[in-house]
Design an enzyme around this catalytic site. Structure first.
Site, PDB file in Angstrom:
ATOM      1  N   VAL A   1       2.731  -3.390   4.289  1.00  0.00           N
ATOM      2  CA  VAL A   1       1.288  -3.643   4.366  1.00  0.00           C
ATOM      3  C   VAL A   1       0.750  -4.216   3.065  1.00  0.00           C
ATOM      4  CG1 VAL A   1       0.888  -1.896   6.115  1.00  0.00           C
ATOM      5  CG2 VAL A   1       0.783  -1.252   3.703  1.00  0.00           C
TER       6      VAL A   1
ATOM      7  N   SER B   1       2.216  -5.892  -0.995  1.00  0.00           N
ATOM      8  CA  SER B   1       3.344  -6.239  -1.860  1.00  0.00           C
ATOM      9  C   SER B   1       2.817  -6.725  -3.201  1.00  0.00           C
ATOM     10  CB  SER B   1       4.197  -7.324  -1.206  1.00  0.00           C
ATOM     11  OG  SER B   1       5.276  -7.688  -2.036  1.00  0.00           O
ATOM     12  N   ALA B   2       3.371  -6.174  -4.272  1.00  0.00           N
ATOM     13  CA  ALA B   2       2.960  -6.564  -5.622  1.00  0.00           C
ATOM     14  C   ALA B   2       4.200  -6.776  -6.475  1.00  0.00           C
ATOM     15  CB  ALA B   2       2.042  -5.509  -6.230  1.00  0.00           C
ATOM     16  N   SER B   3       3.981  -6.996  -7.776  1.00  0.00           N
ATOM     17  CA  SER B   3       5.101  -7.360  -8.645  1.00  0.00           C
ATOM     18  C   SER B   3       6.070  -6.210  -8.874  1.00  0.00           C
ATOM     19  CB  SER B   3       4.565  -7.844  -9.992  1.00  0.00           C
ATOM     20  OG  SER B   3       3.785  -6.839 -10.603  1.00  0.00           O
ATOM     21  N   ILE B   4       5.574  -4.983  -8.815  1.00  0.00           N
ATOM     22  CA  ILE B   4       6.413  -3.822  -9.119  1.00  0.00           C
ATOM     23  C   ILE B   4       6.939  -3.141  -7.865  1.00  0.00           C
ATOM     24  CG2 ILE B   4       6.414  -1.542 -10.214  1.00  0.00           C
ATOM     25  CD1 ILE B   4       6.399  -3.817 -12.189  1.00  0.00           C
ATOM     26  N   ALA B   5       6.146  -3.104  -6.802  1.00  0.00           N
ATOM     27  CA  ALA B   5       6.534  -2.337  -5.616  1.00  0.00           C
ATOM     28  C   ALA B   5       5.876  -2.921  -4.377  1.00  0.00           C
ATOM     29  CB  ALA B   5       6.129  -0.872  -5.793  1.00  0.00           C
ATOM     30  N   GLN B   6       6.294  -2.410  -3.206  1.00  0.00           N
ATOM     31  CA  GLN B   6       5.612  -2.744  -1.962  1.00  0.00           C
ATOM     32  C   GLN B   6       5.434  -1.464  -1.152  1.00  0.00           C
ATOM     33  OE1 GLN B   6       8.205  -5.759  -0.349  1.00  0.00           O
ATOM     34  NE2 GLN B   6       9.189  -4.356   1.080  1.00  0.00           N
TER      35      GLN B   6
ATOM     36  N   LYS C   1       5.486   3.981  -1.029  1.00  0.00           N
ATOM     37  CA  LYS C   1       5.555   2.956  -2.070  1.00  0.00           C
ATOM     38  C   LYS C   1       6.988   2.904  -2.587  1.00  0.00           C
ATOM     39  CE  LYS C   1       3.071   1.300  -6.153  1.00  0.00           C
ATOM     40  NZ  LYS C   1       1.889   1.526  -7.027  1.00  0.00           N
TER      41      LYS C   1
ATOM     42  N   ASP D   1      -7.387   0.780 -13.603  1.00  0.00           N
ATOM     43  CA  ASP D   1      -7.005  -0.465 -12.918  1.00  0.00           C
ATOM     44  C   ASP D   1      -7.875  -0.629 -11.670  1.00  0.00           C
ATOM     45  OD1 ASP D   1      -5.581  -2.795 -12.663  1.00  0.00           O
ATOM     46  OD2 ASP D   1      -3.839  -1.888 -11.720  1.00  0.00           O
TER      47      ASP D   1
END
Length: 527
Positions: A124, A126-131, A154, A289
């Protein structure tokens, strides 16, 4: 591999014309000649901030995240570059679901089918470190107290550490070259920025740390009907996999969708400010953040209109010294006592000791005074901070990392608030919380709270004082044995000490009675 990566970075710099931006600061004839004979970049017509943002996006997720961290250092960057880097979005294509499944099974020691009744293979987010994947804990799982609950999983991206270490090594090299060969390089402190980025990245690589951050924030807001933080399911949490309560809401950026659902948008904006100041000034622990991708709003009937916080990899914490510094600075700003602000900067050691107080005072006055003559709703804390940071560069102010996070979060909150309600009066909304907190910190309430905090330690130490003093006096007598005049002095000193102890005891009893009576009076009058 590292050499190939370096060549890719170099080619990217040339493709976006960053060499033109960087070398334009040099005055050497050879460099100027080199700039004239080199072919112009196809992106030369774009502003320098846009070129830098596009270059970082093309270099991949680690450099995108570096740009995000860099955008928070507005004390070091020109405003146009900082504003452009703030637009970087940490969204990258998802990795293969089979890798997610393998990582989950490896971390939790059981197959996905044994753990979950449902598992959505398409992530659902997705980013640079995890999804993130949605799932439901197996209803018949006797090993879990959370059986049957819908969850969000995550999963850390596979093989992230070698990539990160390689890119960080290159960034350290580049930072060293910038500091060595660019005249303005030392002021920009590139190596410190990279070290700060290194810390953030490694913190985000440990999902147990993120889970602990979320748990603390959830506990802090347990008694307030303001913010929802997902519960962490510790039986399913490791350093690479994080399983938490599934939260369903509308992204804060979808204002029209929220308005159509019946959410009171101005109220939502005010409550966002309240949440921020509660975290900072009550708890000293804040979500650092808070960009739109990490904030949602619930439209469920039982939690309608409440904020939902996500992604707790970066948090900020303030010490008692930080709070005291902020309290005194805020009081001085509200009273337009710019001399006191300048003195506080000198006393904290954040400006060189040779700085003239009057000169710093004049610069701060020039930054802040124009905004006090405007209507409060027209004052932007972001604008004030930008001018203050421009002044800080001139006076070589050393901005503390925890306050940089605070500044970054404040700008995020102000941006969110004004997007929700353009007429939001951030200062007027925040004023009650600031006044209450400053009273707690430096008023009589704060004094009583500190007294209660220290009382257990005093109760342990006070009964020991006679023995400790007697031991010290005996030791002193042993070292001066045979001297009758010294013995007489010691006896007189001991009598004085006994009288002092009696006075301390009486004062302590009176103080304790005063505290009890004060608390009773406050309770009786609804304080």
């Amino acid at each position: 591999m590292r050499i190939l990566r370096f060549f890719k970075i170099t080619l990217t710099m040339f493709r976006f014309g960053l060499h033109e931006v960087a070398l334009s600061h040099f005055t050497h004839r050879g460099i100027k000649f080199l700039l004239r004979v080199m072919p112009a970049s196809p992106r030369s017509d774009l502003p320098r901030g846009v070129r830098l943002r596009l270059a970082l996006e093309s270099l991949g997720p680690i450099f995108v995240k570096f740009g995000q961290v860099l955008s928070t250092r507005r004390d070091l960057l020109p405003v146009d570059i900082a504003n452009e880097l703030a637009k970087l979005q940490d969204q990258v294509p998802p990795f293969d679901t089979e890798h997610s499944v393998a990582l989950i099974e490896q971390s939790l020691g059981r197959s996905v089918d044994e753990l979950f009744d449902e598992f959505e293979r398409v992530p659902v987010a997705s980013a640079s470190i995890a999804q993130v994947h949605f799932a439901r804990i197996k209803a018949g799982d006797n090993l879990s107290a959370n059986a049957g609950k819908p969850v969000a999983i995550k999963v850390l991206r596979p093989n992230m550490l070698p990539v990160i270490e390689s890119d960080l090594a290159l960034l350290r090299d580049i930072a060293g070259w910038v500091e060595r060969f660019w005249s303005d390089g030392k002021r920009l402190k590139p190596r410190e920025v990279v070290a700060e980025f290194d810390k953030y990245l490694h913190d985000e690589l440990d999902l147990m740390r993120e889970a602990a951050n979320a748990s603390q924030l959830r506990r802090n807001f347990a008694g307030l009907d303001l913010l929802m933080v997902p519960e962490m399911y510790w039986d399913y949490c490791t350093s690479t996999v994080l399983v938490m309560e599934r939260m369903v809401g509308v992204p804060i950026s979808q204002v029209e969708t929220l308005r159509a659902a019946g959410v009171d948008i101005p109220k939502l904006a005010r409550e966002g400010v309240e949440i921020f100041f509660t975290q900072v000034f009550r708890d000293g622990f804040f979500h650092a953040d808070m960009h739109p991708g990490n904030i949602q709003v619930s439209v469920a009937p039982n939690s309608f209109g409440r904020y939902i916080a996500l992604d707790f990899g970066i948090v900020g914490a303030l010490s008692d010294f930080d709070k005291n510094y902020l309290a005194q600075n805020l009081l001085a700003f509200f009273q337009r006592d710019y001399h006191r602000v300048a003195v506080l900067h000198l006393e904290s050691g954040w400006v060189p000791p040779a700085t003239r107080v009057e000169e710093l005072e004049g610069a701060i006055r020039a930054c802040c005074e124009p905004y006090f003559d405007k209507a409060l709703k027209d004052i932007s804390l972001g604008q004030v901070l930008m001018r203050l940071f421009q002044t800080s560069r001139r006076f070589q102010v050393e901005i503390q990392p925890q306050l940089v996070l605070l500044q970054k979060t404040l700008l995020n909150v102000e941006g969110l608030g004004r997007e929700l309600d353009p007429n939001l009066d951030l200062w007027q909304t925040a004023k009650p919380y600031l006044e209450r907190w400053m009273n707690e910190q430096i008023g009589w309430r704060g004094w009583l709270d500190r007294l209660k905090y220290e009382a257990p330690q005093w109760s342990k130490t006070l009964p020991q004082l006679p023995r400790l003093i007697q031991t010290a006096l005996a030791h002193r007598y042993d070292s001066q044995r045979g001297d009758e005049s010294m013995m007489l002095k010691i006896l007189i000193e001991q009598k004085r000490t006994n009288r002092l102890l009696q006075a301390v005891l009486v004062f302590g009893l009176a103080l304790g009675a005063a505290v009890v009576l004060t608390r009773l009076w406050i309770s009786a009058h609804g304080g």
